[in-house]
Scaffold this motif. Structure first.
Motif, PDB file in Angstrom:
ATOM      1  N   UNK A   3      33.270  46.057  42.754  1.00  0.00           N
ATOM      2  CA  UNK A   3      33.542  46.031  41.316  1.00  0.00           C
ATOM      3  C   UNK A   3      33.120  47.272  40.868  1.00  0.00           C
ATOM      4  N   UNK A   4      34.160  47.919  39.802  1.00  0.00           N
ATOM      5  CA  UNK A   4      33.684  49.036  39.132  1.00  0.00           C
ATOM      6  C   UNK A   4      33.794  48.639  37.711  1.00  0.00           C
ATOM      7  N   UNK A   5      32.418  49.167  36.947  1.00  0.00           N
ATOM      8  CA  UNK A   5      32.475  49.033  35.598  1.00  0.00           C
ATOM      9  C   UNK A   5      32.831  50.371  34.985  1.00  0.00           C
ATOM     10  N   UNK A  30      40.307  47.592  43.399  1.00  0.00           N
ATOM     11  CA  UNK A  30      39.154  47.489  42.971  1.00  0.00           C
ATOM     12  C   UNK A  30      39.023  46.361  41.866  1.00  0.00           C
ATOM     13  N   UNK A  31      37.981  45.529  41.815  1.00  0.00           N
ATOM     14  CA  UNK A  31      37.813  44.570  40.803  1.00  0.00           C
ATOM     15  C   UNK A  31      37.097  45.515  39.485  1.00  0.00           C
ATOM     16  N   UNK A  32      38.018  45.484  38.271  1.00  0.00           N
ATOM     17  CA  UNK A  32      37.505  46.374  37.144  1.00  0.00           C
ATOM     18  C   UNK A  32      36.856  45.482  35.990  1.00  0.00           C
ATOM     19  N   UNK A  33      35.861  46.050  35.506  1.00  0.00           N
ATOM     20  CA  UNK A  33      35.200  45.502  34.401  1.00  0.00           C
ATOM     21  C   UNK A  33      35.303  46.728  33.320  1.00  0.00           C
ATOM     22  N   UNK A  53      39.487  42.633  23.817  1.00  0.00           N
ATOM     23  CA  UNK A  53      38.525  41.722  24.458  1.00  0.00           C
ATOM     24  C   UNK A  53      39.335  40.293  24.456  1.00  0.00           C
ATOM     25  N   UNK A  54      39.808  39.776  23.622  1.00  0.00           N
ATOM     26  CA  UNK A  54      40.653  38.568  23.686  1.00  0.00           C
ATOM     27  C   UNK A  54      41.627  38.383  24.425  1.00  0.00           C
ATOM     28  N   UNK A  55      42.409  39.406  24.720  1.00  0.00           N
ATOM     29  CA  UNK A  55      43.442  39.388  25.624  1.00  0.00           C
ATOM     30  C   UNK A  55      43.445  39.677  27.146  1.00  0.00           C
ATOM     31  N   UNK A  56      42.313  40.020  27.572  1.00  0.00           N
ATOM     32  CA  UNK A  56      42.163  40.247  28.943  1.00  0.00           C
ATOM     33  C   UNK A  56      40.718  39.795  29.183  1.00  0.00           C
ATOM     34  N   UNK A  57      40.189  39.033  30.046  1.00  0.00           N
ATOM     35  CA  UNK A  57      38.802  38.527  30.414  1.00  0.00           C
ATOM     36  C   UNK A  57      38.097  39.671  30.987  1.00  0.00           C
ATOM     37  N   UNK A  58      38.769  40.735  31.520  1.00  0.00           N
ATOM     38  CA  UNK A  58      38.061  42.035  32.100  1.00  0.00           C
ATOM     39  C   UNK A  58      37.255  42.750  31.282  1.00  0.00           C
ATOM     40  N   UNK A  59      37.776  42.658  29.861  1.00  0.00           N
ATOM     41  CA  UNK A  59      37.437  43.513  28.748  1.00  0.00           C
ATOM     42  C   UNK A  59      36.180  42.695  28.011  1.00  0.00           C
TER      43      UNK A  59
END
Length: 322
Positions: A3-5, A30-33, A53-59
């Motif tokens: 995971x990459x922040x 890669x898993x992205x945060x 942030x509402x449109x994508x749980x990764x944000x």
């Protein structure tokens, strides 16, 4: 999968956020945060980051602890193995995070991975990035610092690095006490703590093309940029790099390279009034940066330069205190 922040400071840059986010969220392998830091914008940035942030749980939108959020707040809440501090005006090249994560996973002593950057004008016309598989150039941290001292420069324009999150937290939030040349300072501080890998021939990021400076009386003196780099090296060897093997010699090497660059720039003067003043400033800088700067080879010294050097008290081989 690692995971990459990706930490993005997006103050008052609402128009740039969608393109930057798209380049991050489209990363494969890669898993992205994504951690968005809005420290008090004067446009509609807060609405844009909230919608993202509402449109994508990764944000996620970073919240401050008793005040506006900071990069340090973002790093404290980052869950990724690795971290990228990305300028909101810049973009990640396809596959950038996976390439860097693979190198970090395969080289335990490496703390930082970076590559080249491509300039771009618009999200609608992105140049094609080089993405071939390459063997990373792994540098011992001290050796990478030595190379930077030899050239007195970063060696590459606008490097956006992928860094181990634990290492990034050691550096903290540099925006609280910014150094003169932020990118060079960041690279040097990272190399003082861990090895560095460079992906030669690979474009890791897109960097927004700079607007050409307008020539004129208000144009920035070239000596200002040299002073900025010197202050950055001085800061390194006063704090993070003071215990490096051969630190004193490395510091002297950086000062010598800066002085040589100043003398070379002074020799390119066209003789105009503005260039004459800048050339005098450059030669004064060189003599203070490196005591033996007067011994560096020069182009033919024109009469006005001989007069200016005499007024400033700079002679061939003269030793001055830095």
């Amino acid at each position: 999968m690692r995971t990459v922040s990706v930490v993005i400071a997006c103050d008052s840059r609402a128009r740039s956020i969608p393109g930057c986010l798209d380049s991050v969220l489209a990363q494969a392998g890669a898993d992205v945060e994504v951690l968005l830091v809005d420290r008090g914008s004067n446009d509609w940035t807060s609405a844009v980051v909230a919608a993202a942030a509402r449109s994508d749980p990764r944000v996620r939108v970073v919240l401050g602890r008793g005040g506006p959020p900071t990069i340090a707040d973002a790093l404290a809440s980052a869950s990724g193995d690795y971290t990228v501090l990305l300028n909101v005006d810049d973009r990640l090249a396809p596959g950038a995070l996976a390439r860097a994560a693979d190198v970090l996973a395969g080289h335990p002593t490496v703390g930082t991975v970076y590559g080249a950057s491509l300039p771009f004008e618009s999200d609608d016309a992105m140049p094609s990035a080089r993405r071939q598989t390459v063997v990373p150039e792994v540098w011992l941290g001290r050796d990478w610092i030595a190379e930077r001292c030899r050239t007195a420069s970063m060696g590459i324009a606008s490097a956006r690095a992928v860094v181990r999150t634990t290492l990034e937290r050691q550096l903290g939030d540099s925006s609280a006490a910014p150094l003169p040349d932020e990118e060079l300072a960041r690279g040097l501080r990272l190399a003082a703590r861990a090895d560095i890998a460079f992906l030669r021939g690979v474009d890791q990021t897109y960097v927004v093309a700079a607007v050409s400076a307008v020539a004129g009386a208000g144009q920035r003196s070239p000596v200002e940029e040299l002073r900025s780099r010197k202050a950055t090296f001085d800061s390194l060897f006063a704090v993070d790099g003071r215990n490096l093997p051969g630190a004193e010699g490395l510091h002297a090497m950086a000062n010598r390279a800066l002085a040589r660059e100043a003398i070379a720039a002074a020799g390119r003067s066209d003789g105009s009034d503005l260039d004459r003043r800048w050339s005098a400033e450059l030669e004064v800088f060189a003599s203070h940066a490196y005591a033996d700067a007067g011994a560096f080879p020069r182009r033919r010294t024109v009469p006005w330069r001989r007069r200016s050097r005499a007024r400033l008290g700079i002679g061939h081989g003269e030793r001055c205190r830095g």
